[in-house]
Design a protein around this motif. Structure first.
Motif, PDB file in Angstrom:
ATOM      1  N   GLU A  37      22.924  49.843  18.704  1.00 33.46           N
ATOM      2  CA  GLU A  37      22.510  50.414  19.990  1.00 33.46           C
ATOM      3  C   GLU A  37      23.672  51.120  20.673  1.00 33.46           C
ATOM      4  OE1 GLU A  37      21.030  46.945  21.982  1.00 33.46           O
ATOM      5  OE2 GLU A  37      19.060  47.076  21.004  1.00 33.46           O
ATOM      6  N   LEU A  38      24.838  50.485  20.675  1.00 31.70           N
ATOM      7  CA  LEU A  38      26.016  51.086  21.309  1.00 31.70           C
ATOM      8  C   LEU A  38      26.451  52.347  20.578  1.00 31.70           C
ATOM      9  CD1 LEU A  38      27.937  47.788  22.039  1.00 31.70           C
ATOM     10  CD2 LEU A  38      27.027  49.349  23.773  1.00 31.70           C
ATOM     11  N   ASP A  39      26.445  52.303  19.253  1.00 32.13           N
ATOM     12  CA  ASP A  39      26.790  53.488  18.466  1.00 32.13           C
ATOM     13  C   ASP A  39      25.824  54.628  18.735  1.00 32.13           C
ATOM     14  OD1 ASP A  39      28.851  52.019  17.366  1.00 32.13           O
ATOM     15  OD2 ASP A  39      27.905  51.792  15.391  1.00 32.13           O
ATOM     16  N   ASP A  40      24.537  54.309  18.754  1.00 31.45           N
ATOM     17  CA  ASP A  40      23.524  55.328  19.027  1.00 31.45           C
ATOM     18  C   ASP A  40      23.743  55.980  20.388  1.00 31.45           C
ATOM     19  OD1 ASP A  40      22.322  54.782  16.587  1.00 31.45           O
ATOM     20  OD2 ASP A  40      20.615  53.687  17.456  1.00 31.45           O
ATOM     21  N   GLU A  41      24.129  55.173  21.369  1.00 29.96           N
ATOM     22  CA  GLU A  41      24.322  55.701  22.719  1.00 29.96           C
ATOM     23  C   GLU A  41      25.501  56.656  22.791  1.00 29.96           C
ATOM     24  OE1 GLU A  41      23.877  56.516  26.796  1.00 29.96           O
ATOM     25  OE2 GLU A  41      22.505  55.948  25.195  1.00 29.96           O
ATOM     26  N   TYR A  42      26.645  56.276  22.243  1.00 27.62           N
ATOM     27  CA  TYR A  42      27.772  57.208  22.366  1.00 27.62           C
ATOM     28  C   TYR A  42      27.579  58.442  21.501  1.00 27.62           C
ATOM     29  CZ  TYR A  42      30.373  55.229  18.304  1.00 27.62           C
ATOM     30  OH  TYR A  42      30.776  54.802  17.073  1.00 27.62           O
ATOM     31  N   VAL A  43      26.895  58.315  20.380  1.00 27.83           N
ATOM     32  CA  VAL A  43      26.593  59.500  19.571  1.00 27.83           C
ATOM     33  C   VAL A  43      25.632  60.420  20.326  1.00 27.83           C
ATOM     34  CG1 VAL A  43      25.452  60.303  17.456  1.00 27.83           C
ATOM     35  CG2 VAL A  43      27.106  58.435  17.351  1.00 27.83           C
ATOM     36  N   TRP A  46      27.624  62.119  23.021  1.00 28.42           N
ATOM     37  CA  TRP A  46      28.533  63.068  22.369  1.00 28.42           C
ATOM     38  C   TRP A  46      27.781  64.351  22.030  1.00 28.42           C
ATOM     39  CZ3 TRP A  46      33.579  61.697  20.129  1.00 28.42           C
ATOM     40  CH2 TRP A  46      34.164  62.746  19.431  1.00 28.42           C
ATOM     41  N   ARG A  47      26.620  64.203  21.414  1.00 29.12           N
ATOM     42  CA  ARG A  47      25.823  65.374  21.039  1.00 29.12           C
ATOM     43  C   ARG A  47      25.350  66.145  22.270  1.00 29.12           C
ATOM     44  NH1 ARG A  47      22.678  62.402  16.163  1.00 29.12           N
ATOM     45  NH2 ARG A  47      24.287  62.734  14.612  1.00 29.12           N
ATOM     46  N   ALA A  48      24.985  65.413  23.313  1.00 32.23           N
ATOM     47  CA  ALA A  48      24.577  66.075  24.553  1.00 32.23           C
ATOM     48  C   ALA A  48      25.728  66.903  25.104  1.00 32.23           C
ATOM     49  CB  ALA A  48      24.110  65.040  25.579  1.00 32.23           C
ATOM     50  N   ARG A  54      29.109  73.955  29.868  1.00 34.88           N
ATOM     51  CA  ARG A  54      30.453  73.495  30.228  1.00 34.88           C
ATOM     52  C   ARG A  54      30.433  72.775  31.576  1.00 34.88           C
ATOM     53  NH1 ARG A  54      35.951  75.247  29.243  1.00 34.88           N
ATOM     54  NH2 ARG A  54      37.178  74.924  31.129  1.00 34.88           N
ATOM     55  N   GLU A  55      29.653  73.272  32.505  1.00 34.41           N
ATOM     56  CA  GLU A  55      29.576  72.674  33.838  1.00 34.41           C
ATOM     57  C   GLU A  55      29.051  71.241  33.762  1.00 34.41           C
ATOM     58  OE1 GLU A  55      28.252  75.778  33.149  1.00 34.41           O
ATOM     59  OE2 GLU A  55      29.967  76.838  33.995  1.00 34.41           O
ATOM     60  N   TRP A  56      27.963  71.045  33.007  1.00 40.84           N
ATOM     61  CA  TRP A  56      27.398  69.698  32.886  1.00 40.84           C
ATOM     62  C   TRP A  56      28.381  68.775  32.177  1.00 40.84           C
ATOM     63  CZ3 TRP A  56      26.385  66.356  28.871  1.00 40.84           C
ATOM     64  CH2 TRP A  56      25.689  65.203  29.220  1.00 40.84           C
ATOM     65  N   ARG A  57      28.966  69.291  31.124  1.00 37.02           N
ATOM     66  CA  ARG A  57      29.910  68.483  30.345  1.00 37.02           C
ATOM     67  C   ARG A  57      31.029  67.974  31.253  1.00 37.02           C
ATOM     68  NH1 ARG A  57      29.885  71.566  26.222  1.00 37.02           N
ATOM     69  NH2 ARG A  57      31.483  73.010  26.917  1.00 37.02           N
ATOM     70  N   LEU A  62      31.266  64.209  30.165  1.00 31.20           N
ATOM     71  CA  LEU A  62      32.480  63.556  29.692  1.00 31.20           C
ATOM     72  C   LEU A  62      32.664  62.165  30.291  1.00 31.20           C
ATOM     73  CD1 LEU A  62      34.937  66.574  29.536  1.00 31.20           C
ATOM     74  CD2 LEU A  62      33.702  65.462  27.655  1.00 31.20           C
ATOM     75  N   SER A  63      32.263  61.991  31.543  1.00 33.80           N
ATOM     76  CA  SER A  63      32.358  60.646  32.129  1.00 33.80           C
ATOM     77  C   SER A  63      31.336  59.712  31.477  1.00 33.80           C
ATOM     78  CB  SER A  63      32.193  60.683  33.642  1.00 33.80           C
ATOM     79  OG  SER A  63      30.940  61.221  34.001  1.00 33.80           O
ATOM     80  N   ALA A  64      30.158  60.223  31.153  1.00 32.65           N
ATOM     81  CA  ALA A  64      29.153  59.409  30.454  1.00 32.65           C
ATOM     82  C   ALA A  64      29.637  59.052  29.056  1.00 32.65           C
ATOM     83  CB  ALA A  64      27.818  60.151  30.386  1.00 32.65           C
ATOM     84  N   LEU A  65      30.291  59.984  28.395  1.00 26.40           N
ATOM     85  CA  LEU A  65      30.831  59.721  27.061  1.00 26.40           C
ATOM     86  C   LEU A  65      31.944  58.677  27.132  1.00 26.40           C
ATOM     87  CD1 LEU A  65      30.955  60.272  24.051  1.00 26.40           C
ATOM     88  CD2 LEU A  65      32.433  62.241  24.553  1.00 26.40           C
ATOM     89  N   ALA A  66      32.825  58.811  28.097  1.00 27.96           N
ATOM     90  CA  ALA A  66      33.909  57.838  28.261  1.00 27.96           C
ATOM     91  C   ALA A  66      33.344  56.438  28.495  1.00 27.96           C
ATOM     92  CB  ALA A  66      34.828  58.249  29.403  1.00 27.96           C
ATOM     93  N   LEU A  67      32.311  56.336  29.306  1.00 27.77           N
ATOM     94  CA  LEU A  67      31.683  55.047  29.584  1.00 27.77           C
ATOM     95  C   LEU A  67      31.042  54.468  28.322  1.00 27.77           C
ATOM     96  CD1 LEU A  67      30.799  52.809  31.519  1.00 27.77           C
ATOM     97  CD2 LEU A  67      28.784  54.210  32.050  1.00 27.77           C
ATOM     98  N   ALA A  68      30.318  55.274  27.583  1.00 29.77           N
ATOM     99  CA  ALA A  68      29.653  54.802  26.364  1.00 29.77           C
ATOM    100  C   ALA A  68      30.674  54.333  25.331  1.00 29.77           C
ATOM    101  CB  ALA A  68      28.762  55.901  25.786  1.00 29.77           C
ATOM    102  N   LEU A  69      31.757  55.069  25.180  1.00 31.40           N
ATOM    103  CA  LEU A  69      32.812  54.671  24.241  1.00 31.40           C
ATOM    104  C   LEU A  69      33.489  53.381  24.690  1.00 31.40           C
ATOM    105  CD1 LEU A  69      34.369  58.163  23.547  1.00 31.40           C
ATOM    106  CD2 LEU A  69      33.097  56.767  21.908  1.00 31.40           C
TER     107      LEU A  69
END
Length: 83
Positions: A37-43, A46-48, A54-57, A62-69
């Motif tokens: 589940e955790l792997d699926d979330e950060y992947v 990451w894909r999103a 660039r604005e959304w990222r 990037l903050s969502a990715l940092a949290l998931a990782l």
């Protein structure tokens, strides 16, 4: 990402340590499911980030990715250090 790789290595070492208590089948299944589940979330995040603007990222992605990782790394480290 580096923290996640280190935590995964700690988890691998925990599984291979013959002197440590082994996990029961139920515990092991729970670890596998939660890890997946955790792997699926950060992947997913990451894909999103790769597909988004660039604005959304920079505003959310990037903050969502940092949290998931971080959540994945914290979980792996917690399992690795469990008695």
């Amino acid at each position: 990402m580096g923290e996640l790789l280190v935590a995964r290595e700690e988890l691998n070492e925990r599984f291979l340590d013959a002197d440590r208590r082994k996990f029961s089948d139920v515990e092991f299944d729970d670890i596998v499911i939660k890890s997946s589940e955790l792997d699926d979330e950060y992947v997913r995040v990451w894909r999103a980030c790769e597909e988004a603007t660039r604005e959304w990222r920079h505003s959310e992605g990037l903050s969502a990715l940092a949290l998931a990782l971080k959540q994945a790394a914290d979980y792996y480290r917690g399992v690795a250090t469990a008695a």
